[in-house]
Design an enzyme around this catalytic site. Structure first.
Site, PDB file in Angstrom:
ATOM      1  CE1 TYR A  50      -2.947  -3.159   0.573  1.00  8.22           C
ATOM      2  CE2 TYR A  50      -3.852  -2.241   2.650  1.00  8.22           C
ATOM      3  CZ  TYR A  50      -3.412  -3.070   2.016  1.00  8.22           C
ATOM      4  OH  TYR A  50      -4.620  -4.272   2.118  1.00  8.22           O
ATOM      5  CG  HIS A 108      -0.737  -8.047   0.036  1.00 11.00           C
ATOM      6  ND1 HIS A 108      -0.420  -6.973  -0.015  1.00 11.00           N
ATOM      7  CD2 HIS A 108      -2.112  -8.211  -0.090  1.00 11.00           C
ATOM      8  CE1 HIS A 108      -1.463  -6.012  -0.315  1.00 11.00           C
ATOM      9  NE2 HIS A 108      -2.463  -7.234  -0.541  1.00 11.00           N
ATOM     10  CG  LEU A 187     -19.338  -1.536   3.415  1.00 13.52           C
ATOM     11  CD1 LEU A 187     -18.546  -0.293   3.764  1.00 13.52           C
ATOM     12  CD2 LEU A 187     -20.387  -1.963   4.287  1.00 13.52           C
ATOM     13  CE  LYS A 229     -10.471   3.280   0.934  1.00 18.06           C
ATOM     14  NZ  LYS A 229      -9.773   3.086  -0.324  1.00 18.06           N
ATOM     15  CB  SER A 230     -14.673   5.368   4.604  1.00 16.63           C
ATOM     16  OG  SER A 230     -15.215   6.949   4.851  1.00 16.63           O
ATOM     17  NE  ARG A 235     -21.080   5.879   4.558  1.00 21.37           N
ATOM     18  CZ  ARG A 235     -21.936   5.531   4.620  1.00 21.37           C
ATOM     19  NH1 ARG A 235     -22.494   4.676   5.602  1.00 21.37           N
ATOM     20  NH2 ARG A 235     -23.148   6.273   3.689  1.00 21.37           N
ATOM     21  CB  SER A 238     -22.076   5.340   9.860  1.00 19.45           C
ATOM     22  OG  SER A 238     -21.292   5.438   8.797  1.00 19.45           O
ATOM     23  CG  ASN A 239     -17.669   2.078   7.988  1.00 16.69           C
ATOM     24  OD1 ASN A 239     -19.486   1.738   7.209  1.00 16.69           O
ATOM     25  ND2 ASN A 239     -16.605   2.696   7.123  1.00 16.69           N
TER      26      ASN A 239
END
Length: 286
Positions: A50, A108, A187, A229-230, A235, A238-239
């Protein structure tokens, strides 16, 4: 209140983690992780591939939160497979993160000298560099090919998982050894068709929760560790707000019927290994 899930090695992992895949290393990851920790996340999931381990580590250091209260996952990239290369890869992850140990370290991708790399992870676990070790993107076929050659069973297998792809066969393979599934793309990577499912909409209205919360709660009740992820604070919050309601058995059953039996990524497909091996160079900035 965040729930923890017990792994087969006796360690506990927060049921909801914050994933940083595709968040750039231009300060954005640092900002997002700091925000995630501020709103209550205690499980951060990154990877060598990443390219943002250093920003994750800096955010953890600057958060003011005790290191032992934050669960950190990172992952070894294919380039560093094989016993000696994996030892170096682990050392590089620790250095970039600025940590003495990593709570969970994963292979990974399941290609190349997986067995040699796994041996290095087992050693890293023995000498305290890693608390728990696991794999990622292993299908039943790949699992049955490699894992019988391991001395230590993986604690987790991080794979694509969402209501459209519920990994039914894989769960049957992992259940006897109590290997937990971690969901990437829990999601459905923002699939608008999934969010518009009449059943999800109906449950959303009943429980006064958004579609994402219904989906994540369904996965949580199946015992899946989720990594939404957000970069948006509302968000992010809320997740995590999943533990004040519970889907009934019949609702869970109805949700399982949404399964289409396949996802967006097939690790068994021909050409995937060579495509991933040549995808990028994790040592380009070393």
């Amino acid at each position: 209140m965040m729930e923890n899930i017990l792994l087969n090695d006796g360690n506990k992992i927060p049921a909801v983690g914050f994933g940083v895949f595709r968040i750039p290393n231009d300060g954005s990851t640092y900002k997002a992780v700091l925000q995630a920790l501020k709103v209550g996340y205690r499980h951060i999931d990154t990877a060598a591939a990443y390219f943002n381990e250093a920003e994750v580590g800096k955010a953890i250091a600057d958060s003011g939160i005790d290191r032992k209260d934050i669960f950190v996952t990172s992952k070894l990239w294919l380039q560093d497979y094989g016993y000696e290369a994996a030892k170096k890869g682990l050392a590089t992850s620790l250095k970039k993160l600025g940590l003495d140990y990593i709570d969970l370290y994963l292979l990974h991708q399941p290609y190349g000298d997986v067995v040699g790399a796994w041996k290095a992870l087992e050693e890293g676990q023995k000498n305290g560099q890693i608390k728990s070790i696991g794999v990622s993107n292993m299908t039943p076929k790949i699992w049955n090919n490699f894992v019988p050659q391991f001395k230590t069973l993986p604690a987790v297998n991080q794979v694509e998982f969402n209501p459209y792809f519920q990994q039914v066969e894989l769960r049957k393979v992992l259940a006897p050894a109590d290997v937990k599934i971690e969901a990437w793309g829990p999601l459905g990577q923002g699939n608008s068709e999934l969010f518009a499912e009449p059943l999800i909409k109906q449950l959303s209205e009943k429980y006064h929760k958004d579609a994402g919360q219904i989906i994540l709660r369904f996965e949580n009740q199946l015992g899946i560790i989720v990594l939404p992820k957000s970069t948006h604070e509302t968000r992010m919050k809320s997740n995590m707000e999943l533990f004040d309601f519970e889907l009934t058995n019949s609702e869970m059953e109805a949700m399982t019927k949404l399964d289409k039996g396949h996802g967006s990524h097939n690790p068994d497909a021909p050409g995937v290994e060579s495509m991933l091996l040549s995808a990028f160079d994790v040592h380009s900035n070393d």
